[in-house]
Design a protein around this motif. Structure first.
Motif, PDB file in Angstrom:
ATOM      1  N   ASP A  14       0.790  -1.207   0.000  1.00 16.08           N
ATOM      2  CA  ASP A  14       0.000   0.000   0.000  1.00 16.08           C
ATOM      3  C   ASP A  14       0.831   1.270   0.000  1.00 16.08           C
ATOM      4  O   ASP A  14       0.286   2.358  -0.023  1.00 16.08           O
ATOM      5  CB  ASP A  14      -0.927   0.009   1.222  1.00 16.08           C
ATOM      6  CG  ASP A  14      -2.030  -1.014   1.075  1.00 16.08           C
ATOM      7  OD1 ASP A  14      -2.578  -1.121  -0.023  1.00 16.08           O
ATOM      8  OD2 ASP A  14      -2.324  -1.704   2.051  1.00 16.08           O
ATOM      9  N   ASP A  15       2.166   1.177   0.102  1.00 18.15           N
ATOM     10  CA  ASP A  15       2.947   2.401   0.018  1.00 18.15           C
ATOM     11  C   ASP A  15       3.056   2.833  -1.444  1.00 18.15           C
ATOM     12  O   ASP A  15       2.865   2.053  -2.365  1.00 18.15           O
ATOM     13  CB  ASP A  15       4.338   2.215   0.633  1.00 18.15           C
ATOM     14  CG  ASP A  15       5.124   1.103  -0.028  1.00 18.15           C
ATOM     15  OD1 ASP A  15       6.312   1.289  -0.257  1.00 18.15           O
ATOM     16  OD2 ASP A  15       4.537   0.040  -0.313  1.00 18.15           O
ATOM     17  N   ARG A  16       3.390   4.092  -1.639  1.00 19.95           N
ATOM     18  CA  ARG A  16       3.402   4.640  -2.993  1.00 19.95           C
ATOM     19  C   ARG A  16       4.699   4.258  -3.702  1.00 19.95           C
ATOM     20  O   ARG A  16       5.728   4.885  -3.499  1.00 19.95           O
ATOM     21  CB  ARG A  16       3.273   6.161  -2.942  1.00 19.95           C
ATOM     22  CG  ARG A  16       2.021   6.647  -2.251  1.00 19.95           C
ATOM     23  CD  ARG A  16       1.925   8.162  -2.336  1.00 19.95           C
ATOM     24  NE  ARG A  16       0.815   8.656  -1.545  1.00 19.95           N
ATOM     25  CZ  ARG A  16       0.346   9.895  -1.616  1.00 19.95           C
ATOM     26  NH1 ARG A  16       0.901  10.759  -2.441  1.00 19.95           N
ATOM     27  NH2 ARG A  16      -0.659  10.274  -0.857  1.00 19.95           N
ATOM     28  N   SER A  59      -0.139   4.213  -4.920  1.00 16.74           N
ATOM     29  CA  SER A  59      -0.290   2.943  -4.207  1.00 16.74           C
ATOM     30  C   SER A  59      -1.556   2.237  -4.668  1.00 16.74           C
ATOM     31  O   SER A  59      -2.453   2.842  -5.268  1.00 16.74           O
ATOM     32  CB  SER A  59      -0.374   3.192  -2.695  1.00 16.74           C
ATOM     33  OG  SER A  59      -1.641   3.743  -2.353  1.00 16.74           O
ATOM     34  N   THR A 291       6.657   0.838   5.333  1.00 14.86           N
ATOM     35  CA  THR A 291       5.290   0.569   5.762  1.00 14.86           C
ATOM     36  C   THR A 291       5.334  -0.098   7.135  1.00 14.86           C
ATOM     37  O   THR A 291       6.374  -0.160   7.774  1.00 14.86           O
ATOM     38  CB  THR A 291       4.564  -0.304   4.724  1.00 14.86           C
ATOM     39  OG1 THR A 291       3.182  -0.409   5.086  1.00 14.86           O
ATOM     40  CG2 THR A 291       5.176  -1.684   4.612  1.00 14.86           C
TER      41      THR A 291
END
Length: 363
Positions: A14-16, A59, A291
């Motif tokens: 989910d991190d960019r 993300s 994350t």
């Protein structure tokens, strides 16, 4: 025979860390069906000006928000079909250049499968050959329930986009033999044959389209070996960077998403045990990737909660139990923290005269 190496078919971390151009291409195509870019980006933290930035990353959590917005803003059932056909190879950056430089459709397919993560795709692609047949399978990465509106809309968009990309790269001679879809025929089923011009089969084991395997060896009109070599070298660099950042988060998210209903969400000790590593080591590796276990677990629970609210008639108390919360109040408090909205905001609008939601705070 299956092309390429099969990767985990779950939403990556989910991190960019994914290039913006794939998401930007989808957003700009959707704006041509009536929605504004600012409306589609609402709640993502992405400014419209960032869509054209080569340095910005996106993300999968942000892509999921865009998909939910697209469903809410869609002017009609034809919108995802129209938007998918309006994505151009040029808008897909280096990935589009690779598709247009391939010598044969087989080389194009190999490129697409190997470097799909460079695009940050909404679906994972695989090409299969067996028994004199050839077919693409598509696996949505943003939503898992084939009966949900989000799943069907993402499939309609992705199929039209993929099919159109094949037509552009191959030429007018490219035709599908049949479309296969996991879900039942929707009310607008006639649109599928209108846009694809071939038989469409619903309730099938996989999503994708079948085509004549003889097309795989057909030479493409815009082949350029020099461009392809340059594009592959660049994609290898990008792929390595994504692999370094993405592997541990993708595996953790997969394990979290696989939890069984009515059992508490796994804690870090449970997940570390599945991965055969010390919990302290897992925390450190997630921190190095930018994350955290808590953040990944919250995102998985949020996605599952929204799916239950939109696609089932379960009460909020029942959803709370399925997600491992002690009661509905704790679930609602967590949901507001995740989304800044009430759970009831994600319920489908009820017809006039239908009984109201029986949960507190309708929350």
């Amino acid at each position: 025979m299956r092309f390429g190496t099969r990767r985990n078919l779950v939403a990556p971390p989910d991190d960019r860390c994914y290039p913006m151009h794939g998401t930007a291409a989808c957003v700009m195509a959707l704006t041509q069906t009536g929605a504004s870019a600012s409306e589609l980006l609402h709640g993502t933290g992405i400014d419209e000006s960032e869509l054209m930035s080569h340095s910005r990353k996106v993300s999968y959590a942000q892509m999921q928000t865009i998909l939910r917005n697209a469903v809410a803003l869609s002017p009609g059932p034809e919108a995802p079909f129209e938007a998918g056909r309006r994505v151009s190879l040029a808008s897909l950056g280096v990935w589009g250049m690779g598709m247009s430089s391939a010598r044969t459709y087989r080389e194009l397919a190999d490129f697409v499968v190997r470097y799909q993560w460079v695009l940050g795709p909404m679906v994972a692609f695989e090409l299969h050959e067996a028994g004199g047949s050839a077919w693409w399978t598509y696996t949505p990465l943003l939503v898992s329930n084939p009966h949900s509106t989000e799943y069907q809309m993402s499939m309609e968009f992705a199929l039209c986009m993929g099919y159109r990309m094949s037509e552009i790269a191959f030429g007018p001679g490219f035709k599908a033999l049949a479309i296969s879809l996991r879900y039942d025929a929707p009310a607008h089923a006639s649109l599928y044959e209108h846009f694809f011009g071939c038989p469409v089969h619903f309730g099938q084991p996989h999503d994708g389209f079948h085509f004549d395997p003889a097309l795989l060896e057909h030479r493409l009109p815009h082949a350029n070996a020099v461009s392809m070599a340059m594009v592959r070298a660049g994609c290898e660099v990008l792929l390595k960077k994504l692999s370094l950042r993405g592997s541990i988060e993708a595996r953790v998210r997969e394990l979290l998403a696989a939890q069984h209903a009515e059992k508490p969400a796994p804690d870090i000790d449970d997940i570390a045990g599945e991965l055969k590593m010390n919990p302290r080591t897992l925390r450190r590796r997630l921190q190095e990737a930018g994350t955290s276990f808590r953040g990944l677990r919250s995102n998985v629970l949020k996605d599952q909660a929204i799916a239950y609210l939109r696609d089932t008639d379960l009460t909020q108390e029942e959803i709370a139990a399925r997600l491992g919360f002690s009661d509905g109040s704790n679930f609602r408090q967590a949901f507001r923290r995740w989304t800044s909205r009430q759970p009831g905001d994600f319920r489908p609008k009820r017809a006039a005269g239908a009984p109201p939601d029986d949960d507190p705070e309708h929350l």
